[in-house]
Design a protein around this motif. Structure first.
Motif, PDB file in Angstrom:
ATOM      1  N   ILE A 180     -67.284  79.937 -23.088  1.00 42.81           N
ATOM      2  CA  ILE A 180     -68.247  78.835 -23.100  1.00 42.81           C
ATOM      3  C   ILE A 180     -68.077  78.016 -21.832  1.00 42.81           C
ATOM      4  CG2 ILE A 180     -69.186  76.957 -24.497  1.00 42.81           C
ATOM      5  CD1 ILE A 180     -67.107  78.103 -26.690  1.00 42.81           C
ATOM      6  N   ASP A 181     -69.079  78.050 -20.973  1.00 40.71           N
ATOM      7  CA  ASP A 181     -69.081  77.304 -19.716  1.00 40.71           C
ATOM      8  C   ASP A 181     -69.685  75.929 -20.009  1.00 40.71           C
ATOM      9  OD1 ASP A 181     -69.115  76.519 -17.077  1.00 40.71           O
ATOM     10  OD2 ASP A 181     -69.959  78.392 -16.334  1.00 40.71           O
ATOM     11  N   VAL A 182     -68.813  74.954 -20.276  1.00 40.18           N
ATOM     12  CA  VAL A 182     -69.229  73.647 -20.801  1.00 40.18           C
ATOM     13  C   VAL A 182     -69.607  72.706 -19.655  1.00 40.18           C
ATOM     14  CG1 VAL A 182     -68.572  71.728 -22.312  1.00 40.18           C
ATOM     15  CG2 VAL A 182     -67.629  74.015 -22.720  1.00 40.18           C
ATOM     16  N   SER A 183     -70.576  71.829 -19.915  1.00 44.50           N
ATOM     17  CA  SER A 183     -70.999  70.848 -18.915  1.00 44.50           C
ATOM     18  C   SER A 183     -71.132  69.477 -19.550  1.00 44.50           C
ATOM     19  CB  SER A 183     -72.347  71.263 -18.304  1.00 44.50           C
ATOM     20  OG  SER A 183     -73.414  70.968 -19.193  1.00 44.50           O
ATOM     21  N   ASP A 184     -71.426  68.491 -18.693  1.00 44.72           N
ATOM     22  CA  ASP A 184     -71.628  67.116 -19.168  1.00 44.72           C
ATOM     23  C   ASP A 184     -73.055  66.874 -19.649  1.00 44.72           C
ATOM     24  OD1 ASP A 184     -69.006  66.134 -18.653  1.00 44.72           O
ATOM     25  OD2 ASP A 184     -69.466  66.065 -16.516  1.00 44.72           O
ATOM     26  N   PHE A 185     -73.898  67.902 -19.630  1.00 51.11           N
ATOM     27  CA  PHE A 185     -75.281  67.747 -20.066  1.00 51.11           C
ATOM     28  C   PHE A 185     -75.414  67.738 -21.589  1.00 51.11           C
ATOM     29  CE2 PHE A 185     -76.277  68.937 -15.737  1.00 51.11           C
ATOM     30  CZ  PHE A 185     -77.449  68.241 -15.470  1.00 51.11           C
ATOM     31  N   ILE A 186     -74.383  68.136 -22.298  1.00 49.07           N
ATOM     32  CA  ILE A 186     -74.502  68.337 -23.746  1.00 49.07           C
ATOM     33  C   ILE A 186     -73.765  67.262 -24.530  1.00 49.07           C
ATOM     34  CG2 ILE A 186     -74.704  70.823 -23.406  1.00 49.07           C
ATOM     35  CD1 ILE A 186     -71.801  71.029 -24.468  1.00 49.07           C
ATOM     36  N   HIS A 187     -74.106  67.163 -25.812  1.00 48.08           N
ATOM     37  CA  HIS A 187     -73.372  66.312 -26.741  1.00 48.08           C
ATOM     38  C   HIS A 187     -72.219  67.114 -27.350  1.00 48.08           C
ATOM     39  CE1 HIS A 187     -76.546  63.310 -26.561  1.00 48.08           C
ATOM     40  NE2 HIS A 187     -77.443  64.246 -26.847  1.00 48.08           N
ATOM     41  N   GLY A 188     -71.087  66.450 -27.549  1.00 49.19           N
ATOM     42  CA  GLY A 188     -69.983  67.104 -28.245  1.00 49.19           C
ATOM     43  C   GLY A 188     -69.071  67.935 -27.372  1.00 49.19           C
ATOM     44  N   THR A 189     -68.969  67.572 -26.098  1.00 54.19           N
ATOM     45  CA  THR A 189     -68.119  68.351 -25.175  1.00 54.19           C
ATOM     46  C   THR A 189     -66.690  68.464 -25.691  1.00 54.19           C
ATOM     47  OG1 THR A 189     -69.420  67.783 -23.214  1.00 54.19           O
ATOM     48  CG2 THR A 189     -67.132  68.414 -22.857  1.00 54.19           C
ATOM     49  N   PHE A 190     -66.081  67.341 -26.066  1.00 51.29           N
ATOM     50  CA  PHE A 190     -64.683  67.362 -26.499  1.00 51.29           C
ATOM     51  C   PHE A 190     -64.503  68.152 -27.794  1.00 51.29           C
ATOM     52  CE2 PHE A 190     -63.444  63.135 -24.238  1.00 51.29           C
ATOM     53  CZ  PHE A 190     -63.634  63.753 -23.012  1.00 51.29           C
ATOM     54  N   SER A 191     -65.480  68.102 -28.683  1.00 47.80           N
ATOM     55  CA  SER A 191     -65.383  68.856 -29.940  1.00 47.80           C
ATOM     56  C   SER A 191     -65.439  70.358 -29.685  1.00 47.80           C
ATOM     57  CB  SER A 191     -66.502  68.443 -30.898  1.00 47.80           C
ATOM     58  OG  SER A 191     -66.344  67.100 -31.299  1.00 47.80           O
ATOM     59  N   ILE A 192     -66.255  70.770 -28.731  1.00 49.06           N
ATOM     60  CA  ILE A 192     -66.311  72.191 -28.371  1.00 49.06           C
ATOM     61  C   ILE A 192     -64.970  72.638 -27.804  1.00 49.06           C
ATOM     62  CG2 ILE A 192     -67.348  73.862 -26.780  1.00 49.06           C
ATOM     63  CD1 ILE A 192     -69.995  72.415 -27.141  1.00 49.06           C
ATOM     64  N   LEU A 193     -64.369  71.805 -26.956  1.00 47.96           N
ATOM     65  CA  LEU A 193     -63.050  72.135 -26.409  1.00 47.96           C
ATOM     66  C   LEU A 193     -62.016  72.230 -27.521  1.00 47.96           C
ATOM     67  CD1 LEU A 193     -62.959  69.861 -23.215  1.00 47.96           C
ATOM     68  CD2 LEU A 193     -63.840  72.185 -23.470  1.00 47.96           C
ATOM     69  N   ARG A 194     -62.123  71.377 -28.504  1.00 49.90           N
ATOM     70  CA  ARG A 194     -61.177  71.406 -29.631  1.00 49.90           C
ATOM     71  C   ARG A 194     -61.308  72.690 -30.438  1.00 49.90           C
ATOM     72  NH1 ARG A 194     -60.575  66.102 -33.091  1.00 49.90           N
ATOM     73  NH2 ARG A 194     -58.720  65.862 -31.766  1.00 49.90           N
ATOM     74  N   GLU A 195     -62.515  73.213 -30.546  1.00 50.70           N
ATOM     75  CA  GLU A 195     -62.741  74.445 -31.293  1.00 50.70           C
ATOM     76  C   GLU A 195     -62.152  75.672 -30.592  1.00 50.70           C
ATOM     77  OE1 GLU A 195     -64.271  75.060 -34.300  1.00 50.70           O
ATOM     78  OE2 GLU A 195     -64.294  72.889 -34.587  1.00 50.70           O
ATOM     79  N   SER A 196     -61.894  75.557 -29.309  1.00 49.86           N
ATOM     80  CA  SER A 196     -61.478  76.697 -28.501  1.00 49.86           C
ATOM     81  C   SER A 196     -59.979  76.956 -28.615  1.00 49.86           C
ATOM     82  CB  SER A 196     -61.853  76.459 -27.033  1.00 49.86           C
ATOM     83  OG  SER A 196     -63.231  76.157 -26.923  1.00 49.86           O
ATOM     84  N   GLN A 197     -59.602  78.222 -28.438  1.00 51.63           N
ATOM     85  CA  GLN A 197     -58.185  78.576 -28.437  1.00 51.63           C
ATOM     86  C   GLN A 197     -57.547  78.301 -27.077  1.00 51.63           C
ATOM     87  OE1 GLN A 197     -60.436  80.808 -30.329  1.00 51.63           O
ATOM     88  NE2 GLN A 197     -59.632  79.377 -31.827  1.00 51.63           N
TER      89      GLN A 197
END
Length: 269
Positions: A180-197
């Motif tokens: 997942i190539d995450v950006s600041d354009f989305i909501h929930g950035t930190f939650s997505i990082l938390r879901e990751s291994q």
């Protein structure tokens, strides 16, 4: 199917049994003269319903890329990592940027993208495996759901919708790795990082980059996301004068070497 054999297997099942038949009208069976694609999707659907997905048994790995330091080759790193991991298992690459520019290098513009996919997943009870197959774009041996062409399409996607999509992809059994190539354009950035291994946060060797990194770490700690820091790897980006654009393969060079080293240190290869 011989009735005596069927009786023996039902008395001593070794797991979930999916019956094959040459009679399409027979109930509770899978008609064996369908196309391979239809058979695969049907079997995956049965496994998903019972929680017996093959990949789910070993655990699909979610791997995120995010950094407060920009222009640090995050997307290049992510595509190289996807190709590296595709040699070990089926890999899906998701780009959550508002301006990915992918349509310039691929045969875009895309008729449907990840914003369509996430709304579809959140509004239907259909089999996620079938839905996903209809959105895929191949990058060599890597699967990709195309990123948005307009960043405004990301604004109304909530944090809950992103997490639901990731949970659905993780449990459907299609992939061993989801990048997942995450950006600041989305909501929930930190939650997505938390879901990751694993979280890869690329950085640079200068004072501005160091200040941004320290600010980011402080915000994570203050917001209760210290667990994200614990699984974060921060490889330093090597100086590269020019990187040729090739999204369908992992090209030899310093970036490939960096990605291979980072993946090894993270226990991914």
């Amino acid at each position: 199917l011989d009735s005596s054999l069927r009786g023996i297997m039902e008395e001593k099942p070794s797991g979930r049994i999916i019956w094959w038949s040459d009679r399409p009208e027979e109930a509770d069976t899978l008609f064996k003269y369908r196309s391979a694609g239809v058979l695969l999707h049907t079997i995956l659907g049965h496994l998903q319903e019972t929680g017996d997905c093959c990949t789910g048994l070993t655990g699909t790995k979610l791997i995120s890329l995010y950094s407060p330091v920009k222009r640090c080759l995050q997307t290049t790193f992510g595509i190289h990592l996807a190709h590296l991991l595709s040699k070990k298992g089926r890999t899906l690459y998701l780009n959550l940027e508002g301006y990915s520019g992918f349509d310039r290098f691929l045969s875009g513009p895309f008729s449907k993208d990840i914003s369509d996919f996430i709304y579809y997943v959140n509004q239907t009870s259909e089999n996620i495996s079938l839905i996903t197959q209809n959105f895929l774009y191949p990058l060599g041996e890597v699967d990709m759901i195309p990123p948005v062409l307009n960043p405004r399409n990301l604004q109304d996607i909530t944090e809950e919708m992103w997490i639901h999509m990731l949970h659905s992809l993780k449990t459907c059994g299609l992939y061993d790795y989801i990048i997942i190539d995450v950006s600041d354009f989305i909501h929930g950035t930190f939650s997505i990082l938390r879901e990751s291994q694993v979280v890869f946060s690329l950085t640079k060797l200068d004072e501005y980059a160091s200040a941004k990194w320290q600010q980011y770490c402080s915000i994570l700690e203050e917001s209760g996301y210290h667990d994200v820091l614990e699984k974060t790897k921060s490889p330093e980006v090597p100086y590269v004068s020019e990187i040729p654009v090739c999204m369908e393969a992992c090209l030899p060079g310093p970036m490939k070497d960096m990605v291979s080293k980072a993946a090894k240190e993270a226990g991914l290869v």
